[in-house]
Design a protein around this motif. Structure first.
Motif, PDB file in Angstrom:
ATOM      1  N   ASP A  30       0.842  -1.197   0.000  1.00 40.86           N
ATOM      2  CA  ASP A  30       0.000   0.000   0.000  1.00 40.86           C
ATOM      3  C   ASP A  30       0.879   1.250   0.000  1.00 40.86           C
ATOM      4  N   LEU A  31       0.388   2.299  -0.665  1.00 43.96           N
ATOM      5  CA  LEU A  31       1.096   3.579  -0.689  1.00 43.96           C
ATOM      6  C   LEU A  31       0.085   4.697  -0.464  1.00 43.96           C
ATOM      7  N   TYR A  32       0.397   5.574   0.490  1.00 46.02           N
ATOM      8  CA  TYR A  32      -0.494   6.692   0.792  1.00 46.02           C
ATOM      9  C   TYR A  32      -0.074   7.944   0.036  1.00 46.02           C
ATOM     10  N   LYS A  33      -0.994   8.876  -0.118  1.00 49.09           N
ATOM     11  CA  LYS A  33      -0.703  10.121  -0.821  1.00 49.09           C
ATOM     12  C   LYS A  33       0.363  10.914  -0.069  1.00 49.09           C
ATOM     13  N   GLY A  34       1.359  11.409  -0.813  1.00 50.14           N
ATOM     14  CA  GLY A  34       2.424  12.211  -0.227  1.00 50.14           C
ATOM     15  C   GLY A  34       3.479  11.420   0.514  1.00 50.14           C
ATOM     16  N   GLU A  35       3.439  10.082   0.413  1.00 53.65           N
ATOM     17  CA  GLU A  35       4.364   9.219   1.156  1.00 53.65           C
ATOM     18  C   GLU A  35       5.466   8.691   0.246  1.00 53.65           C
ATOM     19  N   ALA A  36       6.627   8.417   0.827  1.00 54.10           N
ATOM     20  CA  ALA A  36       7.719   7.762   0.106  1.00 54.10           C
ATOM     21  C   ALA A  36       7.999   6.423   0.771  1.00 54.10           C
ATOM     22  N   ILE A  37       7.932   5.336  -0.016  1.00 54.03           N
ATOM     23  CA  ILE A  37       8.234   4.009   0.530  1.00 54.03           C
ATOM     24  C   ILE A  37       9.366   3.381  -0.283  1.00 54.03           C
ATOM     25  N   GLY A  38      10.050   2.418   0.319  1.00 53.78           N
ATOM     26  CA  GLY A  38      11.138   1.729  -0.343  1.00 53.78           C
ATOM     27  C   GLY A  38      10.817   0.262  -0.555  1.00 53.78           C
ATOM     28  N   ILE A  39      11.334  -0.302  -1.653  1.00 54.48           N
ATOM     29  CA  ILE A  39      11.274  -1.744  -1.892  1.00 54.48           C
ATOM     30  C   ILE A  39      12.709  -2.203  -2.073  1.00 54.48           C
ATOM     31  N   VAL A  40      13.208  -3.037  -1.155  1.00 54.12           N
ATOM     32  CA  VAL A  40      14.611  -3.442  -1.187  1.00 54.12           C
ATOM     33  C   VAL A  40      14.728  -4.957  -1.309  1.00 54.12           C
ATOM     34  N   GLY A  41      15.886  -5.391  -1.767  1.00 55.64           N
ATOM     35  CA  GLY A  41      16.155  -6.815  -1.926  1.00 55.64           C
ATOM     36  C   GLY A  41      17.232  -7.018  -2.975  1.00 55.64           C
ATOM     37  N   ILE A 177       7.836   6.434  -9.599  1.00 58.04           N
ATOM     38  CA  ILE A 177       8.503   5.157  -9.332  1.00 58.04           C
ATOM     39  C   ILE A 177       9.965   5.309  -9.749  1.00 58.04           C
ATOM     40  N   ALA A 178      10.873   5.180  -8.812  1.00 62.80           N
ATOM     41  CA  ALA A 178      12.305   5.350  -9.089  1.00 62.80           C
ATOM     42  C   ALA A 178      12.991   3.996  -8.952  1.00 62.80           C
ATOM     43  N   ASP A 179      13.387   3.419 -10.081  1.00 62.92           N
ATOM     44  CA  ASP A 179      14.009   2.095 -10.098  1.00 62.92           C
ATOM     45  C   ASP A 179      15.531   2.242 -10.101  1.00 62.92           C
ATOM     46  N   GLU A 180      16.149   1.986  -8.968  1.00 63.52           N
ATOM     47  CA  GLU A 180      17.605   2.095  -8.811  1.00 63.52           C
ATOM     48  C   GLU A 180      18.126   3.431  -9.367  1.00 63.52           C
ATOM     49  N   PRO A 181      17.615   4.566  -8.862  1.00 65.83           N
ATOM     50  CA  PRO A 181      17.982   5.860  -9.460  1.00 65.83           C
ATOM     51  C   PRO A 181      19.429   6.270  -9.222  1.00 65.83           C
ATOM     52  N   ASN A 205       4.339  17.643  -3.815  1.00 65.31           N
ATOM     53  CA  ASN A 205       3.408  16.847  -2.998  1.00 65.31           C
ATOM     54  C   ASN A 205       3.047  15.525  -3.687  1.00 65.31           C
ATOM     55  N   MET A 206       4.073  14.810  -4.145  1.00 60.42           N
ATOM     56  CA  MET A 206       3.814  13.541  -4.822  1.00 60.42           C
ATOM     57  C   MET A 206       4.278  12.374  -3.952  1.00 60.42           C
ATOM     58  N   SER A 207       3.844  11.186  -4.325  1.00 60.36           N
ATOM     59  CA  SER A 207       4.263   9.968  -3.639  1.00 60.36           C
ATOM     60  C   SER A 207       5.419   9.339  -4.413  1.00 60.36           C
ATOM     61  N   ILE A 208       6.277   8.616  -3.697  1.00 52.87           N
ATOM     62  CA  ILE A 208       7.451   8.004  -4.318  1.00 52.87           C
ATOM     63  C   ILE A 208       7.558   6.541  -3.909  1.00 52.87           C
ATOM     64  N   ILE A 209       7.865   5.682  -4.882  1.00 51.17           N
ATOM     65  CA  ILE A 209       8.272   4.301  -4.600  1.00 51.17           C
ATOM     66  C   ILE A 209       9.718   4.178  -5.066  1.00 51.17           C
ATOM     67  N   LEU A 210      10.611   3.919  -4.125  1.00 50.80           N
ATOM     68  CA  LEU A 210      12.042   3.837  -4.422  1.00 50.80           C
ATOM     69  C   LEU A 210      12.481   2.376  -4.404  1.00 50.80           C
ATOM     70  N   ILE A 211      12.942   1.880  -5.540  1.00 52.31           N
ATOM     71  CA  ILE A 211      13.406   0.497  -5.653  1.00 52.31           C
ATOM     72  C   ILE A 211      14.922   0.482  -5.572  1.00 52.31           C
ATOM     73  N   THR A 212      15.480  -0.344  -4.704  1.00 52.76           N
ATOM     74  CA  THR A 212      16.938  -0.407  -4.575  1.00 52.76           C
ATOM     75  C   THR A 212      17.350  -1.694  -3.871  1.00 52.76           C
TER      76      THR A 212
END
Length: 340
Positions: A30-41, A177-181, A205-212
């Motif tokens: 889940d991702l909320y408005k204005g939130e930044a979350i990370g996906i790692v592995g 969505i930032a994939d390994e930026p 005021n945007m949401s971010i999903i950071l993949i790394t």
């Protein structure tokens, strides 16, 4: 807080001559408005494929088997390609892994940045040019009036990455969505790119999903982290939970493999032994069992339940079962030791 994106039990496979590769096996995020979350592995854990599923950018042999991707309440998996084209680059922007291969070498940077404005915002060429110059300045590229006439090969790696960020943000998306930026960039440029993303998040005021694969990258940007392995989310929680109260051996392994600046003495980094599972024939139990020093018989035979550690913190590991052997984690060193 209002949810912007809901990924519910997504399964994505690729059909190859060797068989079906089950790249994503029931991911829920889940991702909320204005939130930044990370996906790692690690590489091959399913991070990028999960986001490619969201964007509907899978190869021809890719298939979304089950699940839903709700963006502002609309299921993206059910939309036609024409409808998805209205969302990509407009409501959802994406920074791809390699800026050199993501940019067209035969078109100027200005032409490539103008295209989404003309397509999605119906701007004239002169209006688009003005907006492109403004955006290049916003992401820190000097002399943008001259740079728009140049080609990608005339930019450094860090500058190309800034161009990719500008391209992803040019239409003012609600989700980035930032994939390994920061991959292949030196540490100084990495810090600048991450600082830029934080500034733009607040400004727009945007949401971010950071993949790394680098936990150090998400520590300063993301409020919540999802740890993926073998096509599933094995642990999720706030950044504080993951760094100081991790409850999955795979997360412990990731923490042990990065330098700890708080230590007074120098220590060798401890890698995670073994190799990731073969997703042509995924293990029926815990995907990390074969590499886990705490694995029990049940870990190989049954998929672990998702245990609630505390509010918002979940771990899919049999060690959290009430009848499992007690394991104490050393927070300072990121290690775990069985209690004798």
């Amino acid at each position: 807080m209002e949810k912007l994106l809901q990924i519910n039990n997504i399964h994505t496979s690729f059909h190859t001559h060797m068989g079906e590769v089950q790249s994503v096996r029931g991911v829920t995020i889940d991702l909320y408005k204005g939130e930044a979350i990370g996906i790692v592995g690690e590489s091959g854990s399913g991070k990028s494929i999960t986001m490619m599923t969201v964007m509907r950018l899978l190869d021809n042999n890719g298939e979304i088997k089950t699940g839903e991707v709700l963006f502002e309440g609309k299921d993206l998996t059910k939309l036609s390609e024409k409808d998805m084209e209205k969302i990509r680059g407009n409501s959802i922007g994406m920074i791809f892994q390699d800026p050199m291969t993501s940019l067209n070498p035969v078109l100027t940077v200005g032409d490539q940045l103008s295209e989404p404005l003309i397509k999605h915002k119906r701007m004239s060429k002169s209006e688009a040019k003005k907006k492109v110059i403004e955006m290049l300045g916003l992401v820190g590229i000097p002399s943008p009036e001259k740079r728009i006439k140049q080609y990608p090969h005339e930019f450094s790696g860090g500058m190309r990455q800034r161009v990719m960020i500008a391209m992803a943000l040019i239409c003012g998306p609600k989700l980035l969505i930032a994939d390994e930026p920061t991959t292949a960039l030196d540490v100084t440029i990495q810090a600048q790119i991450l600082e830029l993303m934080k500034e733009l998040k607040e400004k727009l005021n945007m949401s971010i999903i950071l993949i790394t694969h680098d936990l150090g990258v998400v520590a300063d940007v993301c409020s919540r982290i999802n740890v993926m392995y073998g096509g599933v989310v094995v642990e999720s929680g706030s950044s504080k939970d993951i760094f100081y109260n991790a409850n999955h051996p795979y997360t412990w392994g990731l923490l042990r493999s990065i330098p700890n600046p708080k230590l007074d003495i120098k220590e060798r980094l401890k890698p995670i032994e073994g190799t990731p599972p073969d997703l042509l024939a995924p293990p029926k139990g815990c995907p990390f069992a074969a590499r886990c020093e705490y694995a029990m018989k049940i870990c190989f035979e049954n998929k672990p339940e998702q245990y609630k550690i505390n509010e918002g913190h979940y771990s899919s590991c049999w060690l959290n079962h009430p009848n499992a052997p007690k394991v104490k984690r050393n927070i300072e060193r990121g290690e775990a030791d069985g209690e004798k």
